[in-house]
Design a protein around this motif. Structure first.
Motif, PDB file in Angstrom:
ATOM      1  N   PRO A 674      29.699  34.271  34.032  1.00  0.00           N
ATOM      2  CA  PRO A 674      30.405  33.073  34.513  1.00  0.00           C
ATOM      3  C   PRO A 674      31.851  33.311  34.920  1.00  0.00           C
ATOM      4  CG  PRO A 674      30.052  32.990  32.127  1.00  0.00           C
ATOM      5  CD  PRO A 674      29.255  34.139  32.637  1.00  0.00           C
ATOM      6  N   HIS A 675      32.502  34.330  34.371  1.00  0.00           N
ATOM      7  CA  HIS A 675      33.925  34.525  34.649  1.00  0.00           C
ATOM      8  C   HIS A 675      34.195  35.876  35.311  1.00  0.00           C
ATOM      9  CE1 HIS A 675      34.379  30.980  32.231  1.00  0.00           C
ATOM     10  NE2 HIS A 675      33.972  31.595  31.131  1.00  0.00           N
ATOM     11  N   TRP A 676      33.196  36.431  35.996  1.00  0.00           N
ATOM     12  CA  TRP A 676      33.358  37.797  36.494  1.00  0.00           C
ATOM     13  C   TRP A 676      34.441  37.897  37.567  1.00  0.00           C
ATOM     14  CZ3 TRP A 676      32.266  39.993  41.362  1.00  0.00           C
ATOM     15  CH2 TRP A 676      31.695  39.126  42.308  1.00  0.00           C
ATOM     16  N   VAL A 677      34.556  36.902  38.441  1.00  0.00           N
ATOM     17  CA  VAL A 677      35.574  36.944  39.490  1.00  0.00           C
ATOM     18  C   VAL A 677      36.972  36.897  38.872  1.00  0.00           C
ATOM     19  CG1 VAL A 677      36.518  35.738  41.498  1.00  0.00           C
ATOM     20  CG2 VAL A 677      34.044  35.910  41.202  1.00  0.00           C
ATOM     21  N   ARG A 678      37.154  36.014  37.917  1.00  0.00           N
ATOM     22  CA  ARG A 678      38.449  35.898  37.264  1.00  0.00           C
ATOM     23  C   ARG A 678      38.821  37.186  36.540  1.00  0.00           C
ATOM     24  NH1 ARG A 678      38.632  31.506  32.689  1.00  0.00           N
ATOM     25  NH2 ARG A 678      37.442  33.147  31.668  1.00  0.00           N
ATOM     26  N   GLU A 679      37.832  37.830  35.895  1.00  0.00           N
ATOM     27  CA  GLU A 679      38.120  39.058  35.167  1.00  0.00           C
ATOM     28  C   GLU A 679      38.499  40.195  36.115  1.00  0.00           C
ATOM     29  OE1 GLU A 679      38.387  39.400  31.938  1.00  0.00           O
ATOM     30  OE2 GLU A 679      37.974  37.268  31.716  1.00  0.00           O
ATOM     31  N   VAL A 680      37.862  40.255  37.280  1.00  0.00           N
ATOM     32  CA  VAL A 680      38.209  41.296  38.249  1.00  0.00           C
ATOM     33  C   VAL A 680      39.643  41.116  38.729  1.00  0.00           C
ATOM     34  CG1 VAL A 680      37.721  42.193  40.562  1.00  0.00           C
ATOM     35  CG2 VAL A 680      35.837  41.680  39.002  1.00  0.00           C
ATOM     36  N   VAL A 681      39.998  39.886  39.080  1.00  0.00           N
ATOM     37  CA  VAL A 681      41.355  39.612  39.554  1.00  0.00           C
ATOM     38  C   VAL A 681      42.369  39.893  38.455  1.00  0.00           C
ATOM     39  CG1 VAL A 681      42.898  37.832  40.427  1.00  0.00           C
ATOM     40  CG2 VAL A 681      40.538  37.932  41.233  1.00  0.00           C
ATOM     41  N   ARG A 682      42.053  39.514  37.225  1.00  0.00           N
ATOM     42  CA  ARG A 682      42.981  39.734  36.113  1.00  0.00           C
ATOM     43  C   ARG A 682      43.220  41.228  35.904  1.00  0.00           C
ATOM     44  NH1 ARG A 682      41.445  37.122  30.476  1.00  0.00           N
ATOM     45  NH2 ARG A 682      42.046  35.248  31.658  1.00  0.00           N
ATOM     46  N   ALA A 683      42.153  42.042  35.980  1.00  0.00           N
ATOM     47  CA  ALA A 683      42.322  43.486  35.798  1.00  0.00           C
ATOM     48  C   ALA A 683      43.240  44.071  36.867  1.00  0.00           C
ATOM     49  CB  ALA A 683      40.961  44.164  35.827  1.00  0.00           C
ATOM     50  N   LEU A 684      43.102  43.603  38.115  1.00  0.00           N
ATOM     51  CA  LEU A 684      43.969  44.107  39.183  1.00  0.00           C
ATOM     52  C   LEU A 684      45.420  43.695  38.955  1.00  0.00           C
ATOM     53  CD1 LEU A 684      41.716  43.399  42.307  1.00  0.00           C
ATOM     54  CD2 LEU A 684      42.100  45.587  41.192  1.00  0.00           C
ATOM     55  N   VAL A 685      45.620  42.439  38.565  1.00  0.00           N
ATOM     56  CA  VAL A 685      46.978  41.929  38.382  1.00  0.00           C
ATOM     57  C   VAL A 685      47.662  42.641  37.217  1.00  0.00           C
ATOM     58  CG1 VAL A 685      48.333  39.891  37.771  1.00  0.00           C
ATOM     59  CG2 VAL A 685      46.458  39.710  39.431  1.00  0.00           C
ATOM     60  N   GLU A 686      46.952  42.821  36.115  1.00  0.00           N
ATOM     61  CA  GLU A 686      47.556  43.444  34.936  1.00  0.00           C
ATOM     62  C   GLU A 686      48.001  44.877  35.208  1.00  0.00           C
ATOM     63  OE1 GLU A 686      44.684  43.074  31.857  1.00  0.00           O
ATOM     64  OE2 GLU A 686      45.152  40.966  31.423  1.00  0.00           O
ATOM     65  N   GLU A 687      47.264  45.593  36.058  1.00  0.00           N
ATOM     66  CA  GLU A 687      47.611  46.981  36.349  1.00  0.00           C
ATOM     67  C   GLU A 687      48.332  47.134  37.684  1.00  0.00           C
ATOM     68  OE1 GLU A 687      47.386  49.333  34.182  1.00  0.00           O
ATOM     69  OE2 GLU A 687      46.442  47.951  32.742  1.00  0.00           O
ATOM     70  N   ASN A 688      48.644  46.013  38.321  1.00  0.00           N
ATOM     71  CA  ASN A 688      49.373  46.014  39.606  1.00  0.00           C
ATOM     72  C   ASN A 688      48.679  46.923  40.629  1.00  0.00           C
ATOM     73  OD1 ASN A 688      51.416  45.205  41.358  1.00  0.00           O
ATOM     74  ND2 ASN A 688      52.746  46.924  40.815  1.00  0.00           N
ATOM     75  N   LEU A 689      47.351  46.788  40.729  1.00  0.00           N
ATOM     76  CA  LEU A 689      46.559  47.592  41.670  1.00  0.00           C
ATOM     77  C   LEU A 689      46.226  46.748  42.897  1.00  0.00           C
ATOM     78  CD1 LEU A 689      45.015  50.203  42.310  1.00  0.00           C
ATOM     79  CD2 LEU A 689      43.013  49.204  41.167  1.00  0.00           C
ATOM     80  N   GLN A 690      46.506  47.294  44.071  1.00  0.00           N
ATOM     81  CA  GLN A 690      46.184  46.587  45.314  1.00  0.00           C
ATOM     82  C   GLN A 690      44.668  46.431  45.447  1.00  0.00           C
ATOM     83  OE1 GLN A 690      48.310  45.166  47.452  1.00  0.00           O
ATOM     84  NE2 GLN A 690      49.963  45.786  46.056  1.00  0.00           N
ATOM     85  N   PRO A 691      44.189  45.254  45.876  1.00  0.00           N
ATOM     86  CA  PRO A 691      42.737  45.045  45.983  1.00  0.00           C
ATOM     87  C   PRO A 691      42.045  46.047  46.880  1.00  0.00           C
ATOM     88  CG  PRO A 691      43.917  42.958  46.178  1.00  0.00           C
ATOM     89  CD  PRO A 691      44.954  44.036  46.204  1.00  0.00           C
ATOM     90  N   GLY A 692      42.728  46.544  47.905  1.00  0.00           N
ATOM     91  CA  GLY A 692      42.090  47.478  48.835  1.00  0.00           C
ATOM     92  C   GLY A 692      41.695  48.796  48.200  1.00  0.00           C
ATOM     93  N   PHE A 693      42.194  49.104  46.985  1.00  0.00           N
ATOM     94  CA  PHE A 693      41.854  50.352  46.307  1.00  0.00           C
ATOM     95  C   PHE A 693      40.583  50.224  45.469  1.00  0.00           C
ATOM     96  CE2 PHE A 693      46.233  51.215  47.329  1.00  0.00           C
ATOM     97  CZ  PHE A 693      46.251  52.579  47.572  1.00  0.00           C
ATOM     98  N   LEU A 694      39.985  49.034  45.417  1.00  0.00           N
ATOM     99  CA  LEU A 694      38.835  48.817  44.548  1.00  0.00           C
ATOM    100  C   LEU A 694      37.586  48.595  45.378  1.00  0.00           C
ATOM    101  CD1 LEU A 694      37.713  48.428  41.705  1.00  0.00           C
ATOM    102  CD2 LEU A 694      38.227  45.975  41.915  1.00  0.00           C
TER     103      LEU A 694
END
Length: 824
Positions: A674-694
């Motif tokens: 149910p929260h997979w999209v939110r968890e993906v975004v949170r992981a990127l934000v916490e590690e300051n990783l640009q989405p294009g690298f995933l």
């Protein structure tokens, strides 16, 4: 001075003589007429004539001299100075002054006008009719040609007949200097004019007219002392050339005005020629494009064909344009599609946009053609027309059909494959229980099949599997589905069967083994082991039935009983599996996993640009476990979503050490979290990783109908820049329809196709088809299981983008991957 005075007297002799005669006569008659005031006015015509002849300055002097004259005349006649005489003298003195000034002023304006018109030229001049005749001839010549050189020649040849020009020529810019293009005349013009010449500096660079009217002032450009004119030929705001005319003597204003008109006409003609040349080039370009396009292009007026390019003619089976022009639309469009096509054309003519659509046409020999068509509104010869681009998609459809067939069938036995089994399961195992049948599943493999391969060779083993497939197919019902799972394993899905009918089907299959198989010169007997699983007794999904049938087949093999029906009590792994699931749950919660990274090679640049994160489980008693040993358990227990998200968080933390892009596998269960999209975004934000690298790699099980529950979230993440890869393309559930419906950026080609490179033509054919399909959909490709340089070279030649396998590098720890990146 003497020549000038003589010329002046010759031009004004009559006016001077006339004026003097009038004044002399007045003086002679004054004695008899002084008593009459009106007679005194006889002096005014003489003053006017002299003022006209003397000009403005002489008229003023004459008027002043008239005052003492009017005083002297009465004294010579010894007239009595009374009041009347005084008034007469005053009147004549003032009137005489005004009259002479008026005559001089009139002559001044008259001389200026004559000078402007060239009337002061003492030499013979061409009359106005000559100029008009030459100008008209030149205008006609300019109107009849559109070649720049021909236009220049027409003007120069006409100007050469002008009687006051010795030579005429046109120069064209050549670098910083001017080069003579064409000239005519008695005086030779120089071939080149240097960059520092007055004509170049002023006429060519500044677009100024240059005139040297008088002899003795020309530069060394021209032989002798002659006047000359240089006029820039300005075309579309740019000096394209210079018109130069050399006079026979002095150049007069009328000559300059005549040349200005000629230069203007020539500039307009050159402008028209350039426009025509540009139009001709564009027309040639468009015609070349139309005639060389691989797609057909048709022009219609709404119901009638007006034009068809060569590709369209070939596609429809015609050789000449005359065979199709003027034919109605119904002559080319299949009757089933004609109403829709006619409606589309009317919408286009009404100004509405069009969309690419598949339609069916009729070829000249009556064949039906499958094409894609797209129309557009154009203006042609002042009328609205419809231009339609036509692309033959028959070959693409054949390739797609071939790919579909190869994707759903085993190339060795021509049986449906595992993917077909799961696709058929989507139809049978519907959510509505009331619509479900009672399917049964049979798993079968050959006992000691390895012995056949080792003793008689793989070709004999392949022939055994082909013969076995034909025999089993003959004893099954029409609705039963026989598939080859891989190796020597087969499965039979019975859409509706109870225990007895399923067992009867297994017995019929067993009987086909009673006769030997002829493998070359050898007769071989083979024995099967079969396991049966029944719905819903042994499972309510294909996964559950497949597991049960596999366990039952293993039981039959162990007991050497040939056929076994799944017995849960005999499933010795149940308790162990339950304990393993509990350990797995704790490991996920505590994060006790090892992540290894396998390099992905960019084939074009031959550099490692991506890493795939692969999870390993360090089991406390069983050691390091690979995903195949625990991920199915995680899926069965509903833990795989939590597992994938845990791997995601840890891998994103490692990315800063790895560099490059990061690929992480997500199963269908993860996407259902149910929260997979939110968890993906949170992981990127916490590690300051640009989405294009995933990169998110979706397993094929994610392409089941349940995708509508998570498709929106995947689209949203892709909109942020996260990229999506479809894993193991060519196996499992993938289909062409899914590539259109699921937002995918890359497909990973299963290793089973890659390992056939160089030894299995069918696998190579499938690979080529998949790569062509990916290009058609605009997708990048990654080949898995690259084990040698030969496979890598083949993939390079056929346009694959990325490669992964032990030849590139095995899965490795973070420290090893970081070291490999430093060495690279």
């Amino acid at each position: 001075m003497r020549v000038a005075l003589t010329s002046w007297l010759a031009g004004r002799r009559l006016e001077v003589v006339g004026g003097l005669l009038v004044l002399g006569g007045y003086g002679l008659l004054f004695s008899g007429l002084y008593s009459s005031w009106g007679a005194h006015l006889l002096t005014l015509p003489g003053l006017a004539l002299l003022g006209w002849s003397l000009g403005l300055g002489g008229a003023a002097l004459l008027g002043l001299l008239n005052v003492p004259l009017q005083v002297v005349l009465p004294n010579l006649d010894q007239a009595a100075w009374d009041a009347g005489l005084y008034r007469a003298v005053y009147l004549l003195a003032g009137a005489g002054l005004l009259t002479s000034l008026a005559g001089g002023l009139a002559r001044h304006y008259y001389d200026r006008r004559l000078m402007d018109e060239g009337a002061t030229d003492p030499e013979p001049r061409p009359d106005r009719n000559t100029e008009l005749t030459l100008f008209s001839r030149m205008h006609d010549g300019l109107a009849q040609d559109l070649e720049p050189l021909a236009l220049v020649q027409a003007v120069v040849n006409t100007l050469h007949e002008y009687p006051r020009f010795a030579s005429v020529g046109v120069y064209q810019s050549e670098g910083p200097a001017l080069r003579l293009v064409y000239a005519q005349g008695r005086q030779t013009l120089p071939t080149y004019l240097d960059a520092d010449h007055e004509i170049v500096l002023r006429a060519a660079h500044k677009a100024e007219m240059v005139v040297t009217r008088s002899p003795g002032r020309s530069q060394a450009l021209l032989l002798g002392e002659r006047g000359w004119v240089a006029l820039p030929l300005v075309v579309r705001g740019r000096v394209e050339g210079v018109l130069v005319a050399l006079g026979l003597g002095e150049v007069h204003p009328r000559d300059v005005r005549f040349l200005e008109g000629v230069a203007g006409q020539l500039s307009l003609a050159l402008d028209r020629a350039q426009a025509y040349e540009a139009l001709r080039e564009q027309e040639a370009l468009y015609r070349t494009l139309l005639e060389t396009l691989p797609d057909g292009v048709a022009l219609l007026d709404g119901s009638t064909l007006l034009y068809l390019n060569p590709a369209g003619l070939r596609g429809l089976g015609y050789t000449r344009l005359e065979e199709v022009v003027g034919k109605p639309l119904a002559h080319f469009v299949h009757p089933d599609h004609l109403p829709r096509v006619a409606e589309r054309i009317q919408r286009i003519l009404a100004g509405q946009g069009d969309q690419l659509e598949e339609i069916r046409l009729i070829a000249g020999d009556g064949r039906a053609l499958e094409v894609e068509a797209l129309g557009a509104l154009v203006q042609f010869e002042g009328h609205k027309r419809v231009m339609i681009s036509i692309r033959d998609i028959a070959e693409r459809k054949r390739q797609q059909a071939r790919i579909e067939y190869l994707a759903y069938h085993d190339p060795l036995t021509d049986l449906p494959n595992r993917r077909k089994l799961w696709a058929e399961a989507e139809r049978i195992f519907v959510p509505d229980r009331r619509k479900r049948g009672t399917p049964a599943l049979i798993y079968l493999d050959l006992d000691n099949f390895k012995v056949v391969n080792d003793t008689l060779g793989h070709s004999a083993g392949d022939e055994l599997l082909r013969q076995l497939a034909r025999r089993i197919r003959e004893v099954l019902r029409q609705d039963d589905l026989l598939v080859r799972m891989g190796g020597d394993e087969f499965a039979v899905l019975l859409p509706s069967a109870d225990r007895d009918s399923a067992l009867a089907a297994a017995q019929r299959i067993r009987k086909v083994f009673e006769q030997p198989f002829a493998l070359g010169d050898q007769l071989i007997y083979a024995q099967p082991s079969m396991g049966l699983a029944l719905y819903p007794e042994h499972g309510e999904t294909l996964d559950a039935l497949a597991r049960a049938a596999d366990v039952a087949m293993y039981q039959a093999k162990q007991a050497r009983m040939g056929i076994a029906i799944y017995d849960p009590s005999q499933d010795m792994n149940s308790l162990e599996r339950l304990e393993t699931i509990q350990e797995l749950r704790r490991a996920i919660q505590e994060g006790r996993f090892l992540i290894q990274y396998q390099p992905i090679l960019d084939i074009q640049s031959r550099t490692v640009s991506k890493w795939e994160a692969l999870v390993r489980w360090e089991h406390p008693t069983r050691g390091l476990l690979h995903p195949g040993e625990f991920v199915p358990l995680a899926e069965e227990a509903g833990l795989v979503g939590e597992l994938d998200l845990a791997v995601l968080k840890q891998a994103v933390q490692h990315q800063k050490h790895l560099g490059g892009e990061l690929a992480i596998n997500f199963s269908a269960f993860t996407l259902a979290h149910p929260h997979w999209v939110r968890e993906v975004v949170r992981a990127l934000v916490e590690e300051n990783l640009q989405p294009g690298f995933l990169w998110l790699e979706i397993t094929e099980s994610a392409l089941l109908p349940e995708r509508q529950k998570w498709l929106g979230g995947l689209v949203a993440l892709r909109g942020l820049g996260i990229q999506v890869a479809l894993d193991d393309f060519g196996m499992g559930y993938s289909s062409l329809a899914h590539l259109k419906q699921v937002p995918v950026d890359l497909i990973k080609i299963d290793r089973s196709f890659v390992e056939g490179i160089g030894r299995d033509p069918i696998s190579e054919e499938i690979l080529r088809a998949v790569l062509q399909l990916a290009r058609a959909f605009g997708l990048r490709t990654l080949a898995e299981g690259v084990e040698n340089e030969g496979q890598l070279d083949w993939l390079t030649r056929h346009g694959c983008h990325y490669a992964q396998g032990y030849h590139i590098g095995p899965p490795m720890s973070l420290q090893e991957a970081t070291g490999m990146r430093r060495l690279a």
